[in-house]
Design an enzyme around this catalytic site. Sequence first.
Site, mmCIF file in Angstrom:
data_model
loop_
_atom_site.group_PDB
_atom_site.id
_atom_site.type_symbol
_atom_site.label_atom_id
_atom_site.label_comp_id
_atom_site.label_asym_id
_atom_site.label_seq_id
_atom_site.Cartn_x
_atom_site.Cartn_y
_atom_site.Cartn_z
ATOM 1 N N CYS A 139 8.987 31.644 6.098
ATOM 2 C CA CYS A 139 7.678 31.879 6.413
ATOM 3 C C CYS A 139 6.768 30.836 5.990
ATOM 4 C CB CYS A 139 7.228 33.271 6.338
ATOM 5 S SG CYS A 139 8.236 34.313 6.862
ATOM 6 N N ARG A 155 10.553 36.698 13.988
ATOM 7 C CA ARG A 155 9.719 35.628 14.354
ATOM 8 C C ARG A 155 9.479 35.449 15.864
ATOM 9 N NH1 ARG A 155 10.010 33.069 9.381
ATOM 10 N NH2 ARG A 155 11.727 33.849 7.983
#
Lengths: 220, 74
Positions: free
Chosen positions: A57, A134
């Site tokens: 991330c 995601r």
Amino acid sequence: MEEKIGIEEEKKQTMPRLGEPAPAFEAVTTQGVIRLEDFKGSWLILFSHPADFTPVCTTEFMGFAEIHGELQKRGVELLGLSIDSVYSHIAWMRNIEEKMGVKIPFPVIADLNKEVANLYGMVMPGESKTETSRCVFVMDPEGILRAMIYYPLTTGRNMQEILRLIDALQTTDKHQVATPANWKPGEPVIVPPPNTQEMAEQRLKEGYECTDWYLCRKNL
Amino acid sequence: MACINPDGTLTSSGLAMLSALKTPITLEEVAQVAGLPLFRGRSGVRDIIAGGLVEEEGVKYSLTELGKQRLETQ
């Protein structure tokens, strides 16, 4: 009991659909309380990440920050989301700036109650019940959902593909054309296939580069 | 609130927006003069209206008496 809660939570999730208005929301972000309607008139990329202070991330946030300027040139705003608190977001963004030298210029939703995540079907219980996958949702200036990308927890997204997707959607809107596989700006586009025999015959005379009557390309 | 601190003082974006509103202007102009993206202008104006600092006059926005006082004392 835990299983029952899991099933109920799964039921609460909805999946948005392409070509329909994106689900409305109001959410706490790192830049104050924001509503989806605040972005009307701009393109918007709403994206989720699994959790703050995690390695993939962090690289993605740096990637989104890197393309932020290019997105702005295209009239696109960015809005991040994860199931973390606003304090966690702030601490992580400060850490990225201090340790990596990258300032995060876009707001990030603190979706602790999973309200927005459930509205957009961002939680994939088969992967994780407590984190968002995601996901990328592209909304046009009218608030219509135009594209969705889903990546698993393990795999960071390709920022150049996101830029390419925006370029393709905006080219489609501007010129009423489609774009072929691996298309990049400047390359020939696809003329929409004909709907009638007459149109099929007509288009062969229009100077397009046609492989056959149903596959014609042109330069913009 | 992104424009008003918990102690009632203005944040830097709040101050920029109130300063932009010395004369009645549209929401788009507020964002432009304050140097904020339009979505921040929209959410910010909502904040300062809720705080009683700004009021809506048709398509334009202007400072309330409280807004003028806050701007002078900030």
